[in-house]
Design a protein around this motif. Structure first.
Motif, PDB file in Angstrom:
ATOM      1  N   LEU A 101       0.832  -1.206   0.000  1.00  0.00           N
ATOM      2  CA  LEU A 101       0.000   0.000   0.000  1.00  0.00           C
ATOM      3  C   LEU A 101       0.870   1.260   0.000  1.00  0.00           C
ATOM      4  O   LEU A 101       0.628   2.199  -0.769  1.00  0.00           O
ATOM      5  N   LEU A 102       1.893   1.270   0.826  1.00  0.00           N
ATOM      6  CA  LEU A 102       2.766   2.441   0.901  1.00  0.00           C
ATOM      7  C   LEU A 102       3.521   2.656  -0.408  1.00  0.00           C
ATOM      8  O   LEU A 102       3.675   3.793  -0.874  1.00  0.00           O
ATOM      9  N   LEU A 103       3.985   1.579  -1.015  1.00  0.00           N
ATOM     10  CA  LEU A 103       4.675   1.699  -2.302  1.00  0.00           C
ATOM     11  C   LEU A 103       3.740   2.233  -3.382  1.00  0.00           C
ATOM     12  O   LEU A 103       4.148   3.023  -4.244  1.00  0.00           O
ATOM     13  N   GLN A 142       4.927  -8.005  -5.561  1.00  0.00           N
ATOM     14  CA  GLN A 142       6.158  -8.803  -5.585  1.00  0.00           C
ATOM     15  C   GLN A 142       7.323  -8.002  -5.022  1.00  0.00           C
ATOM     16  O   GLN A 142       8.159  -8.529  -4.274  1.00  0.00           O
ATOM     17  N   GLY A 143       7.386  -6.725  -5.398  1.00  0.00           N
ATOM     18  CA  GLY A 143       8.445  -5.885  -4.865  1.00  0.00           C
ATOM     19  C   GLY A 143       8.376  -5.778  -3.355  1.00  0.00           C
ATOM     20  O   GLY A 143       9.399  -5.870  -2.654  1.00  0.00           O
ATOM     21  N   ALA A 144       7.165  -5.608  -2.819  1.00  0.00           N
ATOM     22  CA  ALA A 144       6.995  -5.538  -1.365  1.00  0.00           C
ATOM     23  C   ALA A 144       7.444  -6.839  -0.704  1.00  0.00           C
ATOM     24  O   ALA A 144       8.074  -6.818   0.360  1.00  0.00           O
ATOM     25  N   ARG A 173      12.980   5.073  -6.545  1.00  0.00           N
ATOM     26  CA  ARG A 173      12.037   6.189  -6.405  1.00  0.00           C
ATOM     27  C   ARG A 173      11.649   6.398  -4.941  1.00  0.00           C
ATOM     28  O   ARG A 173      11.627   7.523  -4.434  1.00  0.00           O
ATOM     29  N   PHE A 174      11.329   5.294  -4.255  1.00  0.00           N
ATOM     30  CA  PHE A 174      10.918   5.371  -2.854  1.00  0.00           C
ATOM     31  C   PHE A 174      12.044   5.953  -2.004  1.00  0.00           C
ATOM     32  O   PHE A 174      11.828   6.804  -1.138  1.00  0.00           O
ATOM     33  N   LEU A 181      16.466   2.723   2.153  1.00  0.00           N
ATOM     34  CA  LEU A 181      15.723   1.742   2.948  1.00  0.00           C
ATOM     35  C   LEU A 181      15.904   0.318   2.454  1.00  0.00           C
ATOM     36  O   LEU A 181      16.074  -0.604   3.242  1.00  0.00           O
ATOM     37  N   PHE A 182      15.839   0.131   1.132  1.00  0.00           N
ATOM     38  CA  PHE A 182      15.809  -1.223   0.580  1.00  0.00           C
ATOM     39  C   PHE A 182      17.018  -1.468  -0.329  1.00  0.00           C
ATOM     40  O   PHE A 182      17.358  -0.612  -1.141  1.00  0.00           O
TER      41      PHE A 182
END
Length: 220
Positions: A101-103, A142-144, A173-174, A181-182
């Motif tokens: 949801l956040l993404l 899938q990314g999440a 982007r995030f 973060l990731f």
């Protein structure tokens, strides 16, 4: 001076399968053999992608649990060791959906629409209504799945490489907005990136062109 032992931390691998039917030869040579091999050198997490199953099979969920149990039995039978890998169900970890949801708040819709498998399945599965937000957002979920565990690698076939490229783009982007973060996950290509089915399309449960792992010799 005390010289303590240096602990080597293994790189993490995350992958999952949708419980939408029985597993077939494509799963065996395209993923499961690779999953088994990776356990030696990586910290492996393999999950039942039951939320992913709803993206195309939302109209009938009556067999979801049965297929999930059947699939995991096949994983173990083909070499995935619960003592060396983490096996779990996606829907039992609600943070997958929260991160998805956040993404989704920062990812442009055209990024999802250009994923090749989205257009391919819309064209091939005309008997289903796939004009849903869930189906469009399949690669973002899938990314999440990967980001939430800080996975460095994802074993994929060639058709899933664009999904991973999208995940890396989303991570950039995030992180451009909220900070680092990731890690950007990298693909580990399977030995057989794409196995033809009985009709020469990719072997897939969705296309009903499979030879299942549980088929008897007469059926094969």
């Amino acid at each position: 001076i005390f010289w303590g032992a240096v602990t080597q931390v293994k790189a993490r691998v995350v992958s999952g399968m949708r419980p939408t039917g029985k597993l077939h030869l494509g799963h065996l040579v395209g993923a499961l053999r690779k999953w088994g091999e990776l356990q030696t050198d990586y910290d492996c997490m393999y999950f039942v992608a039951d939320w992913h199953a709803l993206t195309s099979d939302y109209a009938d969920t009556t067999q979801l649990t049965n297929f999930a149990c059947d699939n995991v039995a096949d994983w173990i039978a083909t070499g995935v060791d619960p003592e060396r890998s983490t096996i779990f169900a996606q829907s039992l970890v609600p943070e997958h959906a929260e991160l998805y949801l956040l993404l989704s708040m920062v990812v442009p819709v055209p990024w999802l629409e250009r994923v090749p498998t989205y257009k391919e399945q819309i064209d091939q599965l005309k008997d289903r209504d796939l004009s849903t937000i869930g189906f469009l957002g399949y690669p973002l979920l899938q990314g999440a799945d990967v980001f939430i565990y800080g996975a460095q690698y994802v074993p994929v076939g060639d058709d899933q490489v664009p999904h991973l490229e999208l995940a890396r783009e989303v991570a950039r982007r995030f992180q451009g907005i909220f900070g680092s973060l990731f890690p950007e996950p990298q693909p580990l290509l399977t030995h057989y990136p794409r196995l033809p089915g009985l009709d020469n399309r990719k072997m897939s449960k969705s296309y009903a062109n499979t030879i299942d792992l549980s088929d008897d010799s007469k059926t094969v």
